[in-house]
Every structure is written in C-alpha cells, then in structure tokens.
Design a protein around this motif. Structure first.
Motif, PDB file in Angstrom:
ATOM      1  N   UNK A 129       0.830  -1.211   0.000  1.00 55.60           N
ATOM      2  CA  UNK A 129       0.000   0.000   0.000  1.00 55.60           C
ATOM      3  C   UNK A 129       0.865   1.262   0.000  1.00 55.60           C
ATOM      4  N   UNK A 130       1.951   1.220  -0.770  1.00 50.67           N
ATOM      5  CA  UNK A 130       2.795   2.391  -0.933  1.00 50.67           C
ATOM      6  C   UNK A 130       3.824   2.609   0.153  1.00 50.67           C
ATOM      7  N   UNK A 131       3.850   1.755   1.197  1.00 52.48           N
ATOM      8  CA  UNK A 131       4.833   1.881   2.267  1.00 52.48           C
ATOM      9  C   UNK A 131       5.790   0.696   2.236  1.00 52.48           C
ATOM     10  N   UNK A 132       7.016   0.938   2.703  1.00 53.90           N
ATOM     11  CA  UNK A 132       8.013  -0.121   2.713  1.00 53.90           C
ATOM     12  C   UNK A 132       8.110  -0.772   4.093  1.00 53.90           C
ATOM     13  N   UNK A 133       8.150  -2.105   4.075  1.00 59.71           N
ATOM     14  CA  UNK A 133       8.237  -2.892   5.298  1.00 59.71           C
ATOM     15  C   UNK A 133       9.353  -3.926   5.158  1.00 59.71           C
ATOM     16  N   UNK A 134       9.758  -4.467   6.298  1.00 52.87           N
ATOM     17  CA  UNK A 134      10.663  -5.602   6.324  1.00 52.87           C
ATOM     18  C   UNK A 134       9.866  -6.857   6.662  1.00 52.87           C
ATOM     19  N   UNK A 135      10.190  -7.951   5.974  1.00 50.21           N
ATOM     20  CA  UNK A 135       9.609  -9.250   6.301  1.00 50.21           C
ATOM     21  C   UNK A 135      10.616 -10.004   7.161  1.00 50.21           C
ATOM     22  N   UNK A 136      10.191 -10.421   8.348  1.00 53.12           N
ATOM     23  CA  UNK A 136      11.077 -11.063   9.316  1.00 53.12           C
ATOM     24  C   UNK A 136      10.467 -12.397   9.732  1.00 53.12           C
ATOM     25  N   UNK A 137      11.267 -13.464   9.657  1.00 50.42           N
ATOM     26  CA  UNK A 137      10.840 -14.752  10.195  1.00 50.42           C
ATOM     27  C   UNK A 137      11.156 -14.788  11.686  1.00 50.42           C
ATOM     28  N   UNK A 138      10.134 -15.054  12.507  1.00 49.11           N
ATOM     29  CA  UNK A 138      10.352 -15.162  13.949  1.00 49.11           C
ATOM     30  C   UNK A 138      10.877 -16.536  14.333  1.00 49.11           C
ATOM     31  N   UNK A 139      10.414 -17.577  13.629  1.00 51.91           N
ATOM     32  CA  UNK A 139      10.881 -18.914  13.961  1.00 51.91           C
ATOM     33  C   UNK A 139       9.820 -19.966  13.715  1.00 51.91           C
ATOM     34  N   UNK A 140      10.080 -21.144  14.275  1.00 49.48           N
ATOM     35  CA  UNK A 140       9.152 -22.267  14.213  1.00 49.48           C
ATOM     36  C   UNK A 140       8.273 -22.240  15.467  1.00 49.48           C
ATOM     37  N   UNK A 141       6.976 -22.392  15.288  1.00 52.06           N
ATOM     38  CA  UNK A 141       6.074 -22.426  16.437  1.00 52.06           C
ATOM     39  C   UNK A 141       5.643 -23.858  16.687  1.00 52.06           C
ATOM     40  N   UNK A 142       6.039 -24.374  17.867  1.00 52.96           N
ATOM     41  CA  UNK A 142       5.693 -25.740  18.263  1.00 52.96           C
ATOM     42  C   UNK A 142       5.268 -25.726  19.722  1.00 52.96           C
ATOM     43  N   UNK A 143       4.115 -26.328  19.986  1.00 50.56           N
ATOM     44  CA  UNK A 143       3.604 -26.411  21.360  1.00 50.56           C
ATOM     45  C   UNK A 143       3.529 -25.037  22.021  1.00 50.56           C
ATOM     46  N   UNK A 144       3.148 -24.039  21.231  1.00 51.93           N
ATOM     47  CA  UNK A 144       2.974 -22.696  21.766  1.00 51.93           C
ATOM     48  C   UNK A 144       4.250 -21.902  21.927  1.00 51.93           C
TER      49      UNK A 144
END
Length: 288
Positions: A129-144
């Motif tokens: 939508x016309x703005x620049x963002x960074x895409x960041x992987x937080x990690x693997x989600x297992x058992x919360x």
C-alpha cells in the motif's frame, strides 16, 4: 490490516547435495532411493497486521527417514510467494540449515535431525500500500513456543508453523513472555523474554530488565544486540545459550508468584515496555 495468501517452493540447496529431487517444488527430497527424507511447505491464508504482529505464513513439514546424503549439512532455500488482497504479489527468500545426523544410537533426541533458521530477514524491503516494510521470520512455532531450532525425530512426519511478521525498518523491542512460576529448585527456570519485532537491530548496551517488587535487576552485557525477530530470555538461575545465555544468577525466585511487574528499561532510564501480572505486586507492603 491486509489479507494474504501464501505458497512456497524450495529453490535450491547450498552446497549442492546428492541425491536430491523436487527442487523448484513445495516438496524437496534427498537421500537413498526408497528411504528419502525431505521438506514440504504448505501455504496458508491470514489476516496480517503491519505493525510487527506475528502471523503464520505456512507450515513446515519434515518427512524424516533414516537416509544418507552428501554432504550431511547443507542449506535449503525457501521462496515464499505472498499474494495480497489487491492482487499484488511479492516473493520472500529465507534459508534453513539442515543437519542430517548419523543414526548411531536408535534413540531420540540423540538421532534427531536438526533444522536451524539461517536467514531471519528478507534482504529487500517489501512495498505494501505504498509503504516499505521488512519481512522477518520469527521462527518455528511448536507447542505454543517459538524457537529458531527445529528438532526432528527419525522415522516421523514432524511439522511446525512458520511465523513471520511485516514491520517497519526500525527496532521495536518488547517484553514478549514471562514465566513467573518455575518448576525446578529455587524456581531457577523462571524467565522473562524480550523480542525485537522491528525490522532493524537494537543495541542493548545499558539496557536492563527489572523485577518488581522483588527488586532484582539484570543489565545486559555491553555490546549485546538483539536482531529483528530474535528472542532473548533472562532466566532466574539457568543458562540457555539458544536464548542468549542470560541469567539473574539468583538462588531464589525473581518473579513473585502472587504478582508483580516486569520492566524493560533503556539506557536513558525510559521504560520501553512493562508487563504487570496477577496482583501487580500491590499485595506486598509498599509500592511495586
């Protein structure tokens, strides 16, 4: 908020491995014929906040069979295609490091294969939508729990959600978790967790975590930097290198079971974030 639909393909390995098939698809396999292991990526649909709020970008599956591959450690590149509600698309490139462990004991966790996130940040900004963002992987989600290392027992179909976020190109460090009731002697396994949900690193030199009303304080060592998507934990009296290896070194509880406040304080004394819980410490004499 925007709605996204994702899909993904495993585009390559580094170094090249042999034998391998499925490169360029959502299911890459390697190893001995008739006993191949491999990764599969299943896309998802999600409503996404553009403020560093984590969302599930897809499901990572490791179909793990006893096999042989050369070399036994290698990187696997994943390209995730993200389609936005206006029909525009972008590709996000991330990397996983695989360790095909020797199956020498016939037991878990000794024979578990290991998968580590190698690339947390997509190298190029994403325009939404016309703005620049960074895409960041937080990690693997297992058992919360969100972790950067995925342990995969042999002869299993092992899976975890892959958690991502879109964020502005600046640091944004928060208190993301607090375990105030431990289970080990002296509640040594209590911890407070911080997360950089921003798109740039934050130097934590001079920063500290405070526990109210017990009065405990942990200053981060000079030169400590928390990267985008990275989590650190400060344990009461345990050392966990995967979360930074930080500890209050206290023989007794740091976080009062009845309630209190966790505070993250910057080098200038500004309270960056705080997390009250239960009675917030007001059950004690005095103020928290």
């Amino acid at each position: 908020m925007t709605t996204v639909v994702t899909s993904g393909v495993f585009s390559s390995t580094s170094p090249a491995i042999s034998p391998v098939n499925g490169v360029g698809t959502d299911y890459i396999q390697w190893g001995s014929a008739g006993s191949q292991s491999g990764y599969q990526f299943r896309g998802d649909a999600a409503d996404v906040q553009l403020d560093g709020t984590e969302f599930v970008v897809g499901t990572f599956v490791h179909r793990n069979k006893p096999t042989n591959v050369s070399p036994s450690q290698f990187d696997v590149q994943l390209t995730v295609n993200v389609m936005f509600e206006d029909g525009s698309t972008t590709d996000l490139d991330f990397s996983f490091h695989h360790h095909e462990t020797p199956n020498s004991t016939g037991t878990s966790p000794a024979d578990d294969d290991l998968v580590d996130l190698q690339t947390f940040i997509h190298p190029r900004p994403v325009t939404i939508a016309g703005k620049q963002y960074r895409a960041v992987l937080s990690g693997f989600k297992r058992n919360g729990q969100i972790v950067q290392r995925f342990r995969s027992p042999e002869s299993g179909i092992n899976f975890a959600e892959v958690v991502c976020m879109f964020t502005l190109d600046e640091p944004d460090v928060i208190i993301s978790g607090l375990r105030y009731q431990g289970t080990s002697t002296g509640q040594a396994d209590e911890y407070v967790e911080i997360l950089n949900k921003g798109g740039a690193p934050q130097d934590l030199t001079g920063w500290k975590v405070e526990a109210k009303p017990t009065g405990h304080s942990f200053p981060f060592p000079p030169g400590t930097v928390v990267q985008p998507g990275q989590r650190y934990r400060v344990y009461t009296n345990e050392n966990h290198p995967g979360y930074g290896g930080f500890s209050f070194g206290s023989a007794g509880e740091v976080w009062r079971d009845q309630g209190g406040i966790a505070r993250l304080v910057a080098d200038d004394g500004f309270v960056v974030d705080q997390s009250p819980y239960l009675d917030k410490g007001f059950g004690n004499t005095g103020t928290p």
